[in-house]
Design a protein around this motif. Structure first.
Motif, short mmCIF file in Angstrom:
data_model
loop_
_atom_site.label_atom_id
_atom_site.label_comp_id
_atom_site.label_asym_id
_atom_site.label_seq_id
_atom_site.Cartn_x
_atom_site.Cartn_y
_atom_site.Cartn_z
N TYR A 168 0.83 -1.21 0.00
CA TYR A 168 0.00 0.00 0.00
C TYR A 168 0.86 1.26 0.00
CZ TYR A 168 -3.86 -3.07 1.31
OH TYR A 168 -4.80 -4.06 1.33
N TYR A 206 -5.31 7.72 4.54
CA TYR A 206 -5.82 6.46 4.01
C TYR A 206 -4.76 5.74 3.19
CZ TYR A 206 -6.53 9.49 -0.05
OH TYR A 206 -6.35 10.38 -1.09
N VAL A 208 -3.94 3.21 -0.13
CA VAL A 208 -4.40 2.82 -1.46
C VAL A 208 -3.47 1.72 -1.96
CG1 VAL A 208 -4.74 3.56 -3.85
CG2 VAL A 208 -5.33 5.10 -1.97
N ASP A 212 -3.30 -0.11 -7.54
CA ASP A 212 -4.19 0.94 -8.06
C ASP A 212 -3.33 2.16 -8.38
OD1 ASP A 212 -6.25 2.59 -8.72
OD2 ASP A 212 -6.88 2.98 -6.66
N HIS A 215 -4.91 5.67 -8.64
CA HIS A 215 -5.50 6.28 -7.46
C HIS A 215 -7.01 6.46 -7.61
CE1 HIS A 215 -4.88 9.48 -4.07
NE2 HIS A 215 -5.43 8.37 -3.65
N ARG A 218 -10.24 1.86 -4.25
CA ARG A 218 -10.69 1.90 -2.88
C ARG A 218 -9.70 2.63 -1.98
NH1 ARG A 218 -13.20 2.47 1.10
NH2 ARG A 218 -14.00 0.89 2.52
N GLN A 219 -10.19 3.56 -1.15
CA GLN A 219 -9.39 4.24 -0.16
C GLN A 219 -9.70 3.63 1.20
OE1 GLN A 219 -10.31 8.37 -0.45
NE2 GLN A 219 -9.52 8.60 -2.52
#
Length: 563
Positions: A168, A206, A208, A212, A215, A218-219
């Motif tokens: 992440y 948050y 991510v 992804d 961006h 989902r956060q």
């Protein structure tokens, strides 16, 4: 004996009942507020969701209902709430409610939730927490980890962050910039520094997924960060009471802070008017700082309400006569904080304020001759000026007149103060508002009876609005006025006639029985001009001159001719 004993018992019982009736029991009223915390939620393997909260304090209010409230947006994006009451009794400590995951999914778009207690007096709520369970994650965050801090502070969140560093990226608010972070303490701690953020007072942190890259997915919100504010000190710690104190924001939102002045905590204002909050009885020097919701910051210097500068105060004139006055320069009303008294030496004096030019006028009072500094005193300070005011009685030393005719100049010498105004009085007349040169005054002899006139010189008492007369040993001589002739001897309406005579410019001129206007044509006051009115009928008229009770005529006759 038995009867007497029975009677004593009845009396004792009666007294006891009276004493009991006088006792009043007042129930205790607990006014402390109910304190609640919303802790978070957990998703179990059997798709059960456990909502948790904590009751920190309960008062004597009657509880009607308690449970969890969800904030939801429907298909039209209208906000509504859904509550799930807890059936067990509310007690201090941990509160848990377990729901089926499907029950919450059927509600729609859930944004956040909180714990509540409804009582007979009011509704009480814990803080809102975000609610996301629609996608599984491979990490967990311990609940109720709100963050409050400054830009640059190192923040550590607790949870299970195994492999989070590899899978992440960390983001803040709506920024597209990645935030460096580290995981330590057996994957329990996730640490990062609070970045600068200009788009609000708070923002969410948050994760991510690295997969992804755009961006757009989902956060996974970890917590909400609220920034503490830092305020700049004032440009100057020396401020007059009627000015505004300005403490600009160095960091964060200034409106999240309160300004600390002395022991007063004042809600933040961009321009804080000091006179609305400070009183002279509390002093004129105060500690200065602010409170940002967590920390109290005191600036290194105290706030000093401006005082008059004794070195800058001086008098418009260095001398003044008893009961006379002079302006006090360098003294400003906005630098006087609270009731203030003034003395010359040990003698109380009064100062009058001129609203037009903002200056003060000092009325000296009937002081003995001498030199005196001005003392300015109030409940916070006593200041003594370096400049002194000399008080001396008015003394007239000389009088000179070159001529004895009315209108001729007179000079009186003495200790006259330049720029001050004086009056000269004679028998039956006077001259007022004569501006003095240094050491002398000049004037012209006014209309007076012939003879000798004693001279009295005076000046104005501002305090009592009256003249202060000073008798002198001097007098002026005034010659009688004369009327010696006129020319021409005839003419029609509109003709100008020139009349001659000593001091004749002070006389009233008559043509026959008609008073006519005269104009002075000479600086020596010995000639005037009159104009024949057009309404006079042709004929012969006597021209007369009158000064006070004296009438003068010449033998010549003026003839008015036809036009």
């Amino acid at each position: 004996m038995k009867g007497q004993h029975f009677l004593r018992c009845l009396v004792l019982l009666f007294i006891t009942q009276i004493s009991c009736n006088k006792v009043e029991t007042i129930p205790f009223e607990d006014t402390r507020p109910i304190q609640l915390e919303t802790h978070g939620f957990e998703v179990n393997q059997d798709k059960k969701i456990s909502l948790t909260s904590n009751i920190l304090y309960l008062n004597s209010d009657k509880i009607i209902e308690h449970g969890f409230e969800f904030l939801i947006f429907d298909e039209e994006y209208k906000e509504k709430t859904k509550t799930f009451p807890v059936k067990t009794e509310a007690k201090i400590g941990r509160v848990t409610l377990t729901l089926d995951e499907s029950t919450l999914k059927d509600l729609g778009n859930i944004q956040k939730f909180r714990y509540y207690i409804k009582t007979s007096n009011k509704d009480n709520f814990g803080q809102y927490l975000l609610y996301f369970v629609n996608q599984p994650v491979d990490f967990t965050v311990h609940p109720n980890q709100s963050v409050v801090g400054y830009v640059g502070d190192l923040v550590t969140l607790k949870g299970n962050f195994k492999d989070v560093s590899n899978r992440y990226d960390l983001y803040f608010g709506d920024s597209r910039d990645k935030i460096p972070f580290s995981v330590s303490n057996s994957d329990i701690d996730l640490s990062f520094k609070l970045p600068s953020y200009k788009n609000g007072e708070s923002a969410y942190v948050y994760l991510v997924s690295k997969a992804d890259s755009n961006h757009t997915g989902r956060q996974y919100v970890l917590t909400e960060v609220k920034f503490l504010s830092r305020l700049n000190p004032p440009d100057s710690y020396n401020i007059d009471i009627y000015s505004h104190l300005t403490l600009s924001a160095k960091e964060g939102s200034a409106y999240n802070s309160s300004i600390l002045i002395g022991d007063k905590l004042i809600p933040y204002e961009v321009y804080l008017r000091l006179s609305d909050h400070l009183r002279p009885e509390n002093g004129d020097s105060y500690r200065l700082g602010y409170y940002n919701g967590r920390d109290t910051v005191i600036f290194p210097q105290k706030l000093q309400i401006t005082r008059p500068d004794a070195k800058e105060i001086y008098f418009q004139t260095i001398r003044v006569h008893p009961l006379g006055s002079t302006k006090v320069l360098g003294l400003h009303s906005y630098k006087l904080f609270g009731p203030t008294s003034f003395t010359l030496g040990n003698h109380p004096v009064q100062l009058g304020f001129d609203n037009q030019d903002g200056s003060y006028t000092l009325s000296a009072g009937n002081l003995p001759e001498g030199e005196y500094p001005l003392t300015i005193k109030n409940m916070n300070y006593e200041l003594i000026t370096e400049k002194k005011l000399k008080v001396e009685k008015l003394k007239v030393t000389q009088l000179s007149q070159n001529s004895h005719e009315m209108g001729s100049p007179v000079v009186i010498s003495g200790n006259f103060i330049k720029g001050q105004y004086y009056n000269v009085d004679f028998t039956g007349n006077g001259i007022y508002g004569i501006e003095a040169e240094e050491g002398k005054i000049r004037f012209s002899i006014p209309m007076l009876k012939s003879g000798e006139h004693q001279v009295t010189v005076g000046y104005w008492n501002e305090l009592q609005s009256s003249n202060i007369p000073v008798q002198t040993n001097f007098s002026i001589q005034v010659n009688p006025f004369t009327y010696t002739g006129f020319a021409p001897l005839k003419g029609s309406g509109g003709t100008e006639i020139r009349l001659k005579g000593k001091s004749i410019a002070f006389a009233t001129i008559y043509l026959g029985g008609n008073q006519i206007h005269s104009s002075q044509i000479s600086n020596t006051f010995d000639e005037v001009v009159v104009t024949i009115p057009n309404f006079l009928t042709p004929g012969k008229y006597k021209i007369s001159a009158r000064l006070a009770d004296r009438w003068l005529q010449v033998p010549e006759i003026f003839e008015v001719t036809a036009l």
